[in-house]
Design a protein around this motif. Sequence first.
Motif, PDB file in Angstrom:
ATOM      1  N   PRO A 171       5.088  -0.331 -10.526  1.00  0.00           N
ATOM      2  CA  PRO A 171       4.798   0.339  -9.304  1.00  0.00           C
ATOM      3  C   PRO A 171       3.948  -0.128  -8.486  1.00  0.00           C
ATOM      4  O   PRO A 171       4.082   0.022  -7.122  1.00  0.00           O
ATOM      5  CB  PRO A 171       4.279   1.692  -9.924  1.00  0.00           C
ATOM      6  CG  PRO A 171       4.561   1.492 -11.509  1.00  0.00           C
ATOM      7  CD  PRO A 171       4.609   0.419 -11.814  1.00  0.00           C
ATOM      8  N   TYR A 172       2.996  -1.141  -8.808  1.00  0.00           N
ATOM      9  CA  TYR A 172       2.223  -1.777  -7.966  1.00  0.00           C
ATOM     10  C   TYR A 172       2.894  -2.712  -7.167  1.00  0.00           C
ATOM     11  O   TYR A 172       2.521  -3.019  -5.788  1.00  0.00           O
ATOM     12  CB  TYR A 172       1.006  -2.335  -8.666  1.00  0.00           C
ATOM     13  CG  TYR A 172      -0.075  -1.273  -9.132  1.00  0.00           C
ATOM     14  CD1 TYR A 172      -1.021  -0.685  -8.248  1.00  0.00           C
ATOM     15  CD2 TYR A 172       0.038  -0.715 -10.141  1.00  0.00           C
ATOM     16  CE1 TYR A 172      -1.849   0.254  -8.556  1.00  0.00           C
ATOM     17  CE2 TYR A 172      -0.719   0.468 -10.381  1.00  0.00           C
ATOM     18  CZ  TYR A 172      -1.588   0.977  -9.798  1.00  0.00           C
ATOM     19  OH  TYR A 172      -2.609   1.944  -9.877  1.00  0.00           O
ATOM     20  N   ARG A 174       5.920  -2.702  -6.502  1.00  0.00           N
ATOM     21  CA  ARG A 174       6.834  -2.161  -5.331  1.00  0.00           C
ATOM     22  C   ARG A 174       6.164  -1.575  -4.347  1.00  0.00           C
ATOM     23  O   ARG A 174       6.661  -1.735  -3.097  1.00  0.00           O
ATOM     24  CB  ARG A 174       7.703  -1.063  -6.048  1.00  0.00           C
ATOM     25  CG  ARG A 174       8.969  -1.160  -6.419  1.00  0.00           C
ATOM     26  CD  ARG A 174       9.892  -0.046  -6.768  1.00  0.00           C
ATOM     27  NE  ARG A 174      10.497   0.351  -5.558  1.00  0.00           N
ATOM     28  CZ  ARG A 174      11.908   1.081  -5.496  1.00  0.00           C
ATOM     29  NH1 ARG A 174      12.578   0.917  -6.566  1.00  0.00           N
ATOM     30  NH2 ARG A 174      12.119   1.330  -4.336  1.00  0.00           N
ATOM     31  N   ALA A 175       4.838  -1.443  -4.368  1.00  0.00           N
ATOM     32  CA  ALA A 175       3.935  -1.037  -3.625  1.00  0.00           C
ATOM     33  C   ALA A 175       3.601  -2.090  -2.530  1.00  0.00           C
ATOM     34  O   ALA A 175       3.666  -2.196  -1.180  1.00  0.00           O
ATOM     35  CB  ALA A 175       2.483  -0.143  -3.960  1.00  0.00           C
ATOM     36  N   ARG A 178       6.529  -2.791  -0.305  1.00  0.00           N
ATOM     37  CA  ARG A 178       6.688  -1.744   0.548  1.00  0.00           C
ATOM     38  C   ARG A 178       5.736  -1.906   1.713  1.00  0.00           C
ATOM     39  O   ARG A 178       6.002  -1.976   3.143  1.00  0.00           O
ATOM     40  CB  ARG A 178       6.204  -0.518   0.158  1.00  0.00           C
ATOM     41  CG  ARG A 178       6.257   0.575   1.072  1.00  0.00           C
ATOM     42  CD  ARG A 178       5.282   2.062   0.587  1.00  0.00           C
ATOM     43  NE  ARG A 178       3.919   1.506   0.169  1.00  0.00           N
ATOM     44  CZ  ARG A 178       3.191   2.122  -0.699  1.00  0.00           C
ATOM     45  NH1 ARG A 178       3.396   3.039  -1.342  1.00  0.00           N
ATOM     46  NH2 ARG A 178       1.929   1.795  -0.762  1.00  0.00           N
ATOM     47  N   ASP A 219      11.654   7.894  -0.061  1.00  0.00           N
ATOM     48  CA  ASP A 219      11.228   6.632   0.411  1.00  0.00           C
ATOM     49  C   ASP A 219      11.791   6.268   1.909  1.00  0.00           C
ATOM     50  O   ASP A 219      12.935   6.108   1.995  1.00  0.00           O
ATOM     51  CB  ASP A 219      11.413   5.408  -0.484  1.00  0.00           C
ATOM     52  CG  ASP A 219      10.788   4.259  -0.076  1.00  0.00           C
ATOM     53  OD1 ASP A 219       9.812   4.541   0.953  1.00  0.00           O
ATOM     54  OD2 ASP A 219      10.870   3.276  -0.480  1.00  0.00           O
ATOM     55  N   SER A 224      10.089   0.392  -0.223  1.00  0.00           N
ATOM     56  CA  SER A 224       9.739  -0.092  -1.391  1.00  0.00           C
ATOM     57  C   SER A 224      10.639  -0.971  -2.256  1.00  0.00           C
ATOM     58  O   SER A 224      10.387  -1.747  -2.992  1.00  0.00           O
ATOM     59  CB  SER A 224       8.998   0.796  -2.326  1.00  0.00           C
ATOM     60  OG  SER A 224       9.751   1.473  -2.832  1.00  0.00           O
ATOM     61  N   PHE A 368       8.752   6.165 -11.418  1.00  0.00           N
ATOM     62  CA  PHE A 368       9.005   5.645 -10.138  1.00  0.00           C
ATOM     63  C   PHE A 368       8.007   6.245  -8.714  1.00  0.00           C
ATOM     64  O   PHE A 368       8.384   6.011  -7.671  1.00  0.00           O
ATOM     65  CB  PHE A 368      10.383   5.510  -9.551  1.00  0.00           C
ATOM     66  CG  PHE A 368      11.342   4.974 -10.550  1.00  0.00           C
ATOM     67  CD1 PHE A 368      11.720   3.664 -10.031  1.00  0.00           C
ATOM     68  CD2 PHE A 368      11.985   5.368 -11.625  1.00  0.00           C
ATOM     69  CE1 PHE A 368      12.428   2.796 -11.066  1.00  0.00           C
ATOM     70  CE2 PHE A 368      12.923   4.594 -12.415  1.00  0.00           C
ATOM     71  CZ  PHE A 368      13.054   3.277 -11.951  1.00  0.00           C
ATOM     72  N   THR A 369       6.974   6.729  -9.334  1.00  0.00           N
ATOM     73  CA  THR A 369       5.813   7.133  -8.461  1.00  0.00           C
ATOM     74  C   THR A 369       4.972   6.029  -8.106  1.00  0.00           C
ATOM     75  O   THR A 369       4.417   5.262  -8.827  1.00  0.00           O
ATOM     76  CB  THR A 369       4.950   8.097  -9.329  1.00  0.00           C
ATOM     77  OG1 THR A 369       5.631   9.150  -9.691  1.00  0.00           O
ATOM     78  CG2 THR A 369       3.988   8.540  -8.172  1.00  0.00           C
ATOM     79  N   ILE A 370       5.244   5.555  -6.723  1.00  0.00           N
ATOM     80  CA  ILE A 370       4.570   4.414  -6.410  1.00  0.00           C
ATOM     81  C   ILE A 370       3.175   4.528  -5.567  1.00  0.00           C
ATOM     82  O   ILE A 370       3.082   5.691  -4.846  1.00  0.00           O
ATOM     83  CB  ILE A 370       5.526   3.486  -5.062  1.00  0.00           C
ATOM     84  CG1 ILE A 370       6.946   3.584  -5.322  1.00  0.00           C
ATOM     85  CG2 ILE A 370       5.073   2.491  -4.549  1.00  0.00           C
ATOM     86  CD1 ILE A 370       7.332   2.881  -6.896  1.00  0.00           C
TER      87      ILE A 370
END
Length: 478
Positions: A171-172, A174-175, A178, A219, A224, A368-370
């Motif tokens: 997740p991080y 992907r952050a 993004r 999104d 992301s 998938f909570t970013i």
Amino acid sequence: MFIHSALLALGATLAAAVQPLEVQGAYFVNPKTGNRFQVVGVAYQPGGSAGYNEEKKVDPLSNPDICLRDAALLQILGVNAIRVYNLNPNLNHDACASIFNAAGMYMILDVNSPLVGESLTSDKPWESYYAAYLNRTFAVVEAFKDYPNTLAFFSGNEVINEVSNGATVPPYMRAVTRDLKNYVKNHVSRPIPVGYSAADVRDVLFDTYNYFQCSLEGDDDNMSKVDIFALNSYSWCGESSFETSTFDDLVSGFTGTSVPVFFSEYGCNTPSPRVFTEVGTIYGSQMTGVFSGGIVYEYTQESNNYGLVEMNEDGTAKLRGDFETLQAQYAKLNFTEIQSQKPPTGETPKPPACSPSLITTKGFNNNFTIPVPPPGAEEIIKNGVSPKPSGKLIEISDWTVKYEVRNSNGNVITNLAVKPLADDAINEPGTNTEAGTGTGTSTGSSASSTPSKDAAPRTGAVVLPAMAMGALAVMAAI
């Protein structure tokens, strides 16, 4: 200066040698020709980790004389791209970027470094995800965004290499992707793709790929989601084959990809010396439908014994046998034909919707909570970094290499120089054949054992016609 005056008199335009590329679905594409682009690259980090030193104010693209030496050798080798891992955005990179641009080579750049606070960590990534870290990654974007040969940025390299960090990092990662993509969107005049360089650890490789390239509902434009996905793979060793190396499994696993996939590192060094028999397969019919080429690891010989060239502290260098073996493998292929392939017609593959069902390994993150940007980051994304680095192409007046370089037999290579390419041209094997074969025993007039401002330049009779036709791939710095 005579050459500059002659150019003005002829009305010649100084233009970029390379055409900025675009990502169209699963392929890099030249927007002028509509052709796919295959990465034929080398990992470029002279001096290894010591080549990036903030106290000494050096990084791999800060010394023009070194870049000129290496660009000439890489041009002769036949590559069209370099990957650079550790960069200081506060240094001036204009000359080196201009040299590689003129040589017809793109730059794929990592935005992180090994120093504390300059990368997302595998252990407790939430502790390294903060505004000051992001500010540095954005500064790298600012420093390189205006060079037309900047091909892509990597938001991370092998941050996930086992199931344990696959549980926390995705997740991080992907952050960060993004945030970088939003910064590019707000502050760069053209799209520059942002992607991830993965470890080819099969326990986590395809879960990593699926996590990063899937479409996240809600999104904004999937900011992301990675634009490109690459992997560092060393499964082809020696006289192997498509099946024995498990390259067939890679092709199968990435078939139907919605983003370009390529090797961000390859070149197993066991057994040694290397034979690079994978080159023919990587750029052959079994792989080019799915993969977009690869980057050989690595240019400079270090203690890990992967180098193509041995470098000395005084700037002199010697080719290793691996350089000449790789050169011979490239020479077997028709890169004019390889680089003229068109993307397939029909509907472009769409990324799958992000879902826990994409993740197959127990323990790998399937949430998938970013994370939202950390405090202060959104302001930087909106207003830009401060102070803001900048870069531009500049005029290079002398393309002659100022250091002595020897071939693997110990003979000096004569007439070593970068050959500036025509507008929109990219380098390929056979582009630069002006250097001597290295059978002589003296340096000639174009190389010396130490850097010298008085090194003999190439004569106007050789350089001026090419420049007058727009082959000098730089912009005037007046």
